[in-house]
Each structure stands twice: as C-alpha cells, then as structure tokens.
Design an enzyme around this catalytic site. Structure first.
Site, PDB file in Angstrom:
ATOM      1  N   PRO A  62     -20.614  48.946 -84.827  1.00 22.86           N
ATOM      2  CA  PRO A  62     -19.797  47.680 -85.737  1.00 22.86           C
ATOM      3  C   PRO A  62     -21.085  47.046 -86.260  1.00 22.86           C
ATOM      4  CG  PRO A  62     -19.668  47.465 -83.011  1.00 22.86           C
ATOM      5  CD  PRO A  62     -20.166  48.723 -83.324  1.00 22.86           C
ATOM      6  N   LEU A 109     -26.397  45.138 -83.281  1.00 19.35           N
ATOM      7  CA  LEU A 109     -26.779  46.316 -82.643  1.00 19.35           C
ATOM      8  C   LEU A 109     -27.690  47.449 -83.390  1.00 19.35           C
ATOM      9  CD1 LEU A 109     -23.011  46.848 -81.232  1.00 19.35           C
ATOM     10  CD2 LEU A 109     -24.944  45.906 -80.075  1.00 19.35           C
ATOM     11  N   GLY A 110     -28.228  46.948 -84.499  1.00 20.26           N
ATOM     12  CA  GLY A 110     -28.898  47.647 -85.288  1.00 20.26           C
ATOM     13  C   GLY A 110     -28.346  48.622 -86.098  1.00 20.26           C
ATOM     14  N   ASP A 140     -36.084  46.695 -84.894  1.00 20.22           N
ATOM     15  CA  ASP A 140     -34.664  47.538 -85.035  1.00 20.22           C
ATOM     16  C   ASP A 140     -34.891  48.789 -85.495  1.00 20.22           C
ATOM     17  OD1 ASP A 140     -33.757  45.093 -84.336  1.00 20.22           O
ATOM     18  OD2 ASP A 140     -32.234  44.973 -86.088  1.00 20.22           O
TER      19      ASP A 140
HETATM   20  C1  MEV Z   1     -32.785  41.610 -84.664  1.00 23.91           C
HETATM   21  O1  MEV Z   1     -32.185  42.528 -83.822  1.00 23.91           O
HETATM   22  C2  MEV Z   1     -33.851  40.807 -83.819  1.00 23.91           C
HETATM   23  C3  MEV Z   1     -34.809  39.758 -84.335  1.00 23.91           C
HETATM   24  O2  MEV Z   1     -35.714  39.330 -83.226  1.00 23.91           O
HETATM   25  C4  MEV Z   1     -35.121  39.941 -85.755  1.00 23.91           C
HETATM   26  C5  MEV Z   1     -36.305  40.698 -85.943  1.00 23.91           C
HETATM   27  O3  MEV Z   1     -36.942  41.075 -84.986  1.00 23.91           O
HETATM   28  O4  MEV Z   1     -36.521  41.136 -86.975  1.00 23.91           O
HETATM   29  C6  MEV Z   1     -33.548  38.406 -84.203  1.00 23.91           C
END
Ligand code: MEV
Length: 320
Positions: free
Chosen positions: A99, A104-105, A150
């Site tokens: 989704p 969830l990347g 991510d």
């Molecule tokens: C997003 O999955 C993780 C965050 O730490 C943003 C990032 O690391 O770029 C919120």
C-alpha cells in the site's frame, strides 16, 4: 521488429519496516530496518515507440507521468542512459502488494523494482552503487532529502543497521521474531512529518536533541536485543521508541490507539513505523499463534489491513 518473440524481463523488490530509529536517522543517527515480504514487480515488454507505463497509480506515456511521480521518469531515463540504450520500445507494467503512503517503502521499492527490471531487460549487471544512485533520484523527488534508509532496506534481504554517513550493515538475527503490521488506512506524508520534526527542532533545539539522543540509545539497545534473540527486551524498546516519536509529534490518535490495542492484546511492544501521522504500526508477538491473536484484535478494531510474518522467513503467514 518481431513482436511475436517479444523480449521481456522483470524486476522485483520487497517492502520494508523501520523497527526503530525513524526520523532520527535523518539527523545521522542509526536506525534499524527489516525486510517486509510484500512485493512489487515491474515487468518490461518490448513494444513500438515511446516508453509506456501501467500501474494502479498511472497508465500512459512516461513523459506525461503526473508530477508526484516525476522522479520515476528521471530514474528510468538515467537507467536507460547508463545502459546506453535509447529511451523507447518498452512497456513497463507494475503490480504491487505494497500500500502507498503507509511508511512501508512503496516508493523506494517501486524505483528499485524498475531499475532492476531495466538492467535485467538489457542483460546488464547492476552494482549496488548504481542502484542507489538511480533509486536516489526517485526518492529525492518523492521525499525531499531522505536519509536513504528506505532504499537501502528495500534492496536488502537482511535486517540492516543504517546510518547516513556510515551506510548499512546487515544484522544476523539469531531467533525468529514474530511481527504484526497493522495499517490505519490513513495515508501519511513522510516529507511533511520530517519537516514537522525539523520545525520543532528549530523552535526547541535542546528538547528535540535530547529526544533524538534517547532514540539513538534505544536503537543501540535494540541492535543487541536482535543479535541476542531477546524478543521481550526488543518489544519494550519498540514501545519506548513509540513514546519518543509521540514527543516528536509524528504519531496520531489512530496510530496510538492501535499501539495501545496491540499492547493490551499482550504484544511484547508496539510502535508506529516509518514517517508516521498515518500509515502503519508494528507489534512484536511471542510466537505465531500470539501474532495471529493480536492481528485479529487489531482488525476487529480500527485496522484496515493486518499482516503477520516472521522476520527470518520470506512468508507472510496471516493477512486480513
Ligand atoms: C521514512 O521511512 C523514514 C524517515 O526517517 C525518513 C527518512 O529516513 O528519510 C521518517
């Protein structure tokens, strides 16, 4: 061109979950992410003319892709350029279980699957540096200035400890952990959440820096808990991390509610995962049956979707 024997190739990537350390990773602190076996597949097929794209987000020519997806166009163009191929003659079809906008990347996984697919299509070998360079183009467009966690975690089959200026190192898990993921159904905006933390850090630097340091400590303790197979210890650290994320104002009432419900259902710990302000929570269970029990409780309440899996298997064993 003989389209009867059309050339085809696929590229695949999986989703990711941040176990601990989201947001502080933006400030060059460590975080831990694990693979989440929801998949995205990019299928490339030989065709005539311009590059075309089909997915549940957009169908049409690559050069008219909507603005929020423009980073993908740049990523695809650059991948063709690095493969020394003209930008034409391919249809790209994307199918995904991940989704969108739930922490969830999905954006990093989409770009990773595309780049892998393009290199497979042209029978070119793809180095990790090239993959990160290309996916980075799409991610920068989607998230502003992402930490890079991510794209590192969707490309890794192992849990990773990641720090911006150090890079990713794999973590070898000694015992399986049973993880429940529950989706609030609300789309989160990572860019907005990251900017919110930046704003409160400017307003109250001492307070926010202290929270960042506390989360860093949680991450280092979580690393030990993972390496020694201490699920109970890891669970407590997840819940502590959630409390700190609340102090950074990136949680919301629905995420808090699902975290509380999971803990009431006996979870070893629970927290939001990813950017927050919408998206998903993760909870740690004692074993498979317990994970399913927690998942059912969450689904009976507000969760839109739940998944259970063990972090050492490729398989999601419960979806509702
Ligand atoms: C997003 O999955 C993780 C965050 O730490 C943003 C990032 O690391 O770029 C919120």
């Amino acid at each position: 061109m003989n389209l009867l024997n059309r050339q085809e190739a696929i590229g695949v990537a999986h989703s990711k979950l941040i176990l601990v350390g989201e947001h502080v990773v933006v400030y060059d602190k460590p975080a831990i992410a694990i693979p989440f076996p929801l998949k995205i597949v990019a299928k490339l097929k030989e065709t005539y003319g311009q590059i075309t794209f089909s997915s549940n987000l957009y169908n049409g020519k690559l050069d008219t892709i909507p603005l929020p997806m423009k980073g993908l166009e740049e990523c695809i163009q650059k991948a063709f350029e690095l493969c020394q191929k003209p930008l034409e003659g391919v249809h790209i079809e994307v199918t995904s279980d991940i989704p969108v906008g739930r922490g969830l990347g999905s954006s990093a996984a989409l770009a990773t699957a595309l780049v892998r697919g393009i290199y497979n299509y042209f029978h070119k070998s793809l180095s990790l540096e090239e993959l990160y360079q290309l996916v980075g183009l799409a991610e920068t467009h989607a998230h502003g200035k992402p930490s890079g966690i991510d794209m590192m975690s969707v490309a890794s089959d192992l849990p990773i400890l990641y720090q911006r200026t150090i890079g990713a190192s794999p973590l070898i898990v000694s015992k399986p952990f049973h993880v429940v993921v529950a989706d609030t159904g609300k789309i989160g905006d990572t860019k907005k959440a990251v900017n919110h933390v930046k704003e409160i850090k400017l307003r109250r630097p001492q307070l926010v820096e202290a929270i960042i340091d506390e989360i860093e400590k949680i991450v280092m303790e979580a690393k030990e808990a993972i390496l020694t197979g201490d699920a109970k210890g890891l669970g407590c650290l997840l819940t502590k991390n959630h409390e700190k994320l609340k102090e950074l104002e990136v949680s919301d009432p629905l995420l808090d509610r699902l975290v509380e419900l999971a803990i009431r259902a006996g979870a070893l710990g629970a927290k939001l995962t990813g950017g927050g302000k919408g998206g998903c929570i993760i909870a740690l269970a004692r074993d498979k049956e317990h994970a399913i029990h927690i998942a059912r409780k969450l689904k009976q309440d507000e969760a839109k979707m739940v998944w259970c899996f063990s972090n050492i298997s490729e398989e999601i064993y419960f979806v509702d």
